[in-house]
Enzyme design. Structure first.
Site, short mmCIF file in Angstrom:
data_model
loop_
_atom_site.label_atom_id
_atom_site.label_comp_id
_atom_site.label_asym_id
_atom_site.label_seq_id
_atom_site.Cartn_x
_atom_site.Cartn_y
_atom_site.Cartn_z
N SER A 92 5.02 -10.49 26.53
CA SER A 92 5.99 -10.56 25.21
C SER A 92 6.85 -9.54 24.95
O SER A 92 7.36 -9.64 23.84
CB SER A 92 4.81 -11.02 24.17
OG SER A 92 4.01 -9.81 23.80
N THR A 242 9.78 -6.58 20.91
CA THR A 242 9.65 -7.98 21.48
C THR A 242 10.57 -8.32 22.58
O THR A 242 11.64 -7.82 22.52
CB THR A 242 9.64 -8.84 20.48
OG1 THR A 242 9.09 -10.26 20.86
CG2 THR A 242 11.00 -9.15 19.84
N ARG A 252 20.08 -15.12 20.86
CA ARG A 252 19.21 -15.35 19.64
C ARG A 252 18.51 -14.13 19.32
O ARG A 252 17.78 -13.26 20.09
CB ARG A 252 18.01 -16.45 20.17
CG ARG A 252 17.10 -16.76 19.06
CD ARG A 252 15.60 -15.97 19.31
NE ARG A 252 14.52 -16.35 18.42
CZ ARG A 252 13.40 -15.74 18.40
NH1 ARG A 252 13.27 -14.61 18.93
NH2 ARG A 252 12.55 -16.09 17.50
N GLY A 254 15.35 -12.49 16.98
CA GLY A 254 14.26 -13.09 16.07
C GLY A 254 14.04 -11.96 14.88
O GLY A 254 14.97 -11.35 14.47
N ASP A 255 12.92 -11.85 14.28
CA ASP A 255 12.67 -11.29 13.24
C ASP A 255 12.28 -9.80 13.46
O ASP A 255 12.58 -9.06 12.50
CB ASP A 255 11.58 -11.77 12.43
CG ASP A 255 10.22 -11.82 13.40
OD1 ASP A 255 10.31 -12.28 14.43
OD2 ASP A 255 9.00 -11.38 12.75
N THR A 275 4.18 -10.78 13.74
CA THR A 275 4.31 -10.93 15.10
C THR A 275 4.10 -12.62 15.09
O THR A 275 3.26 -13.42 14.27
CB THR A 275 3.50 -10.65 16.09
OG1 THR A 275 2.03 -11.15 15.87
CG2 THR A 275 3.30 -9.11 16.18
N GLY A 278 9.50 -15.98 15.03
CA GLY A 278 10.70 -15.06 14.30
C GLY A 278 11.26 -15.97 13.38
O GLY A 278 11.69 -15.31 12.09
N1 GLY Z 1 8.47 -12.50 16.40
C1 GLY Z 1 9.10 -12.64 17.49
C2 GLY Z 1 10.41 -13.33 17.55
O1 GLY Z 1 10.35 -14.38 17.17
O2 GLY Z 1 11.21 -13.04 18.44
#
Ligand code: GLY
Length: 373
Positions: A92, A242, A252, A254-255, A275, A278
């Site tokens: 991950s 991540t 893309r 994420g958060d 986590t 996102g």
């Molecule tokens: N929280 C990780 C992501 O969605 O990229």
């Protein structure tokens, strides 16, 4: 370290296997069993501590060790998560992270430093296994907060980072299996369309290549590590790193690199991170929400649980609700206050790591829903 079982369990709720209808309010009041774990003991803690997602036991140990040696809290969290970024078994994060739909690993990370209220982040960074370190250099060496794509890679090269292929054999095979099984209308044979060999084949034996990936590996997965630290004098930093959602559309974000979404801290209040899915943490500004809730007087445990409930409540898209009234998304929430109090919550069963003066351990989060049916 997150075990594969934990990783897949958390991934299951973020993917397609959960089905739900109904909003948070009605489901929690009437049909759901309610929180499976009443945690909250961390609210009573005071003094230096480090918290992380459940895959961060080694990270909090390392970060606490560095905290004791007087390192800046931003260095502590970045060096802590580095252990997980370097670990090919954690699919991950960092090296060995699951790739995008084109089979290319794109990493996101952010660091926020309480004493300067400055952040640094990178997004869609390719070929560099430690994006959190690059993010820290964006924080320290530039007047910017976020570099993405080719610009982030150029910056990393300028900072002396070595490039490498981040795919491992395991992540390549997981991606290949996903790709081959995506659609029966393409020219890749799904597993159930392939004829069994008449004997041993070179691609499966002796290396056992295709057999090392089971069907669970082809689900859509999220995984991440967040780590927050507070020093003995109340200085704070947080970091989230991540490989993002597996098989994502290239480009893309994420958060994790978005300050306020997957990572946020305020040196007068505390630090928080997420986590999981996102996209949901972005639209709910979940990390910022937790810090603001703590500023308004909520404990870290309350802040994390409220952020989890809010995410479920705001999951309005029909894809995020299943026929059994349960959310079809997964996310975990971590919060630490300036005085060392801490807490963690999750939509489904989860875990978090904490290190304090008594040592390091993994604890259950306070979960809104049980993963067991
Ligand atoms: N929280 C990780 C992501 O969605 O990229």
């Amino acid at each position: 370290m997150t075990t594969r079982r934990e990783f897949l369990a958390s991934a299951t709720v973020a993917g397609t296997s959960l089905a739900v209808t109904g909003g948070l309010t009605s489901s929690l009041r009437a049909t759901q069993p309610g929180p499976t774990v009443k945690n909250g003991a961390g609210d009573a803690h005071r003094g230096p501590c480090v918290i992380a997602s459940g895959n961060g036991l080694r990270a909090v140990e390392r970060a606490m060790e560095l905290l004791r040696q007087g390192y800046d809290p931003a260095d502590c969290v970045v060096q802590g998560v580095r252990i997980v970024e370097d670990d090919p078994e954690d699919m991950s994060v960092g090296y060995g992270g699951l790739p995008n739909e084109d089979g290319i690993v794109e990493l996101d990370a952010s660091v926020m430093h309480g004493p300067t209220h400055k952040s640094g982040a990178v997004g869609c960074l390719r070929n560099i296994r430690n994006p959190a370190q690059v993010a820290l250099l964006v924080l320290r060496r530039t007047n910017h907060c976020l570099l993405v794509g080719d610009g982030a890679l150029t910056f990393a090269r300028q900072m002396g980072f070595a490039e490498q292929d981040l795919m491992t054999e395991k992540s390549r095979l997981a991606w290949l299996k996903w790709k081959a099984n995506t659609s029966k209308d393409d020219f890749w044979l799904d597993d159930d369309q392939r004829d069994p060999p008449a004997g041993k084949t070179w691609d499966q034996d002796p290396a056992g290549r295709l057999s090392v990936v089971d069907t669970a590996d082809v689900m859509r997965l999220t995984g991440t590590i967040h780590c927050s630290a507070v020093t003995a004098t109340g200085d704070i930093a947080g970091c989230t790193t991540t490989s993002g959602l597996s098989w994502k559309i290239p480009g893309r974000l994420g958060d994790s690199p978005i300050i306020g979404a997957g990572n946020y801290c305020d040196n007068d209040v505390g630090s928080a991170g997420c986590t999981g899915r996102g996209e949901s943490a972005i639209v709910n500004l979940s990390a910022y929400t937790m810090v603001m809730l703590m500023e308004q007087g909520k404990t870290p445990q309350e802040a994390a649980t409220i952020a989890a409930k809010r995410m479920v409540d705001k999951a309005k898209e029909k894809r995020l609700k299943g026929p059994d009234g349960r959310p079809a998304l997964g996310c975990s929430f971590y919060a630490v206050r300036k005085d060392g109090a801490y807490g963690a919550a999750s939509i489904y069963d989860g875990s978090f790591a904490v290190a304090d003066s008594t040592g390091a351990r993994v604890l259950p989060t306070e979960a809104l829903y049980s993963s067991k049916r």
